[in-house]
Design an enzyme around this catalytic site. Structure first.
Site, PDB file in Angstrom:
ATOM      1  CG  HIS A   1      -1.793  -1.187   1.347  1.00  0.00           C
ATOM      2  ND1 HIS A   1      -1.415  -2.278   2.112  1.00  0.00           N
ATOM      3  CD2 HIS A   1      -2.984  -1.522   0.802  1.00  0.00           C
ATOM      4  CE1 HIS A   1      -2.334  -3.223   2.046  1.00  0.00           C
ATOM      5  NE2 HIS A   1      -3.304  -2.795   1.245  1.00  0.00           N
TER       6      HIS A   1
ATOM      7  CG  HIS B   1      37.521 -32.401   4.725  1.00  0.00           C
ATOM      8  ND1 HIS B   1      36.488 -31.990   3.922  1.00  0.00           N
ATOM      9  CD2 HIS B   1      37.210 -31.955   5.979  1.00  0.00           C
ATOM     10  CE1 HIS B   1      35.584 -31.328   4.657  1.00  0.00           C
ATOM     11  NE2 HIS B   1      35.994 -31.309   5.906  1.00  0.00           N
TER      12      HIS B   1
ATOM     13  CG  ASP C   1      32.601 -30.607   6.050  1.00  0.00           C
ATOM     14  OD1 ASP C   1      33.092 -31.528   6.728  1.00  0.00           O
ATOM     15  OD2 ASP C   1      33.224 -29.569   5.770  1.00  0.00           O
TER      16      ASP C   1
ATOM     17  CG  HIS D   1      35.524 -33.517  10.076  1.00  0.00           C
ATOM     18  ND1 HIS D   1      35.924 -32.434  10.808  1.00  0.00           N
ATOM     19  CD2 HIS D   1      35.117 -33.021   8.877  1.00  0.00           C
ATOM     20  CE1 HIS D   1      35.747 -31.323  10.081  1.00  0.00           C
ATOM     21  NE2 HIS D   1      35.264 -31.654   8.907  1.00  0.00           N
TER      22      HIS D   1
ATOM     23  CG  ASP E   1      34.655 -33.130  14.015  1.00  0.00           C
ATOM     24  OD1 ASP E   1      35.739 -33.700  13.770  1.00  0.00           O
ATOM     25  OD2 ASP E   1      33.576 -33.744  14.081  1.00  0.00           O
TER      26      ASP E   1
END
Ligand code: UNU
Ligand code: FES
Ligand code: FE
Length: 448
Positions: A104, A213, A362, A208, A205
């Site tokens: 509006h 990776h 990941d 990992h 982490d």
């Protein structure tokens, strides 16, 4: 207290129920108790340098306009028109002295004030109180060395108290380096994972990295490549893990400034950081200068993660219990040559952009954690975050609760201890209360 989740996290034993990775009731409590009270990353000074510069971003499930004011302050508002609730600003970024709603035509200044209403006198007869229809403003906005965070709860501690013991580790890179800038606009994409899966991964982490990776490490030839396929065991003195009172945490990998970047960047980045480390040593001492030239993986509680040196900077925005919107920027040091900044920004997109060859490794795990824990039998079983439990020390050689090992789950436990306090509190007063003995809880935790 019946709406609360006393059993979701067992802080004394380092375990969480599977449903922490996605449950409708838990999600609703997170929006109120976690996203409603925490400091959430908005944008960086370098992205909105001038009066009227703005970005539109997320705070939890809410969209906000973040706008540079005439006096240099930054304000943030819900991107929702006060009239019928339409989206006020449909753009991601720009420069505007104000915003006009497409429905509006109500017009607001970038101060949030309602300034113009079509046919104001004719249709409202002068009865519309414009002062009572300003945009809903985010209660607090603060800058940490140019990184702008907002908080919906006016009773929160200052951002620097919120960082707590982490500040000592972050200041060398964020402040003493001469400062950082953030390169946007952020890449954005959706992943089918609960928002905490990546937040907890970045908080602590290092475990990992060599495994998940492995192929990224082999093909990318970064300073972490010796970890590929877990072929190098974690040696003593490789790094640290740190956690803090309100859940923010980080991991240090010593002397690994060039981080995830491939061989095309290692020499230039390590040379850059080595020269600056020598300058910083005189100013802040050798220990903290070394932290500047190390690699820190960090989550600022609850959903802002970054890798220093690597320059990867992210927010994990909850869409629903199983869906997260990932925002990715690049952070670089202000005084780097323009050409080096650009090479780093391109490498961040190659590695941790929406199709990055690290990011996609990941995301498979983030998505499977989110789905596998939903099975009818699985949902009430436990997760395990007990690695290194019993080895955490409070205010020893370093500030914070620290484990002198590169790999472990110290920061997971600190993150989820704070998460449990937030989820089970109805105010900042209660969060503080439940957190007064935070370090004892963490250092006294036992596996059984
Ligand atoms: O948590 C991570 N994503 C990470 C940690 C990446 C590189 C080194 C350490
Ligand atoms: Fe960590 Fe399976 S080994 S999730
Ligand atoms: Fe990873």
């Amino acid at each position: 207290m019946s709406n609360q989740e006393e059993n979701l996290i067992d802080v004394n034993h380092g375990t969480q129920l599977h449903k922490v990775h996605g449950d409708q009731k838990v999600f609703e409590q997170e929006l109120e108790n976690v996203f409603g009270r925490s400091w959430l990353f908005l944008t960086h000074e370098s992205i909105i340098p001038n009066h009227g510069d703005y970005v539109v971003t997320k705070m939890g499930t809410d969209e906000v306009i973040v706008s540079r004011q005439e006096n240099g302050d930054v304000k943030a508002f819900l991107n929702v028109c006060r009239h019928r609730g339409a989206q006020l600003c449909p753009h991601e970024a720009g420069n505007a002295k104000g915003f006009v709603c497409s429905y509006h035509g109500w017009g607001y200044g970038n101060t949030g004030e309602l300034q113009s209403v079509p046919f104001d006198k004719e249709v409202y007869g002068g009865l519309l109180d414009k002062c009572k229809n300003s945009l809903h403003e985010v209660a607090k906005v603060e800058s940490y060395n140019g990184f702008i965070y907002g908080c919906f709860d006016e009773n929160s501690p200052s951002f620097s108290d919120y960082l707590g013991d982490l500040k000592w580790f972050l200041d060398p890179y964020f402040e003493h380096s001469g400062g950082l800038e953030l390169i946007g606009p952020p890449a954005r994409c959706l992943i089918r994972a609960n928002w905490k899966c990546p937040a907890e991964n970045f908080v602590g982490d290092a475990y990992h990295v060599g495994w998940t990776h492995a192929s990224a490490l082999r093909t990318g030839e970064s300073v972490f490549t010796p970890l590929a396929g877990n072929s190098t065991p974690p040696t003593e003195g490789l790094g640290l893990q740190i956690t803090s009172k309100f859940g923010s945490g980080l991991g240090v990998l010593w002397d690994a400034y060039a981080g995830i970047h491939d061989s095309s960047l290692i020499n230039d980045m390590m040379q850059w950081a080595t020269i600056k480390e020598q300058q910083l040593a005189e100013k802040i001492g050798a220990d903290r200068a070394r932290i500047y030239r190390s690699h820190l993986n960090t989550t600022i509680f609850p959903n802002n993660s970054f890798l220093t040196g690597s320059g990867v900077f992210k927010t994990w925005q909850p869409i629903d219990k199983d869906t997260t919107e990932v925002f990715t920027w690049t952070m670089v040091e202000k005084d780097m040559p323009e050409e080096l900044k650009q090479r780093i920004a391109m490498s961040v997109q190659r590695t941790f952009g929406v199709a990055g060859y690290w990011e996609s490794d990941d995301n498979d795990n983030m998505e499977s954690e989110t789905y596998m824990t939903k099975g009818f039998q699985a949902i009430n079983k436990n997760l395990n975050a007990q690695m290194g439990i019993g080895n955490d020390v409070y205010n020893g050689k370093y500030p914070g609760v620290v484990c002198e090992s590169a790999i472990g789950e110290t920061s997971y436990r600190g993150y989820y201890r704070a998460y449990s306090a937030f989820i089970n509190a109805n105010s900042w007063h209660e969060i503080e209360d439940k957190s007064s003995n935070w370090a004892d809880i963490l250092t006294n935790a036992k596996t059984k």
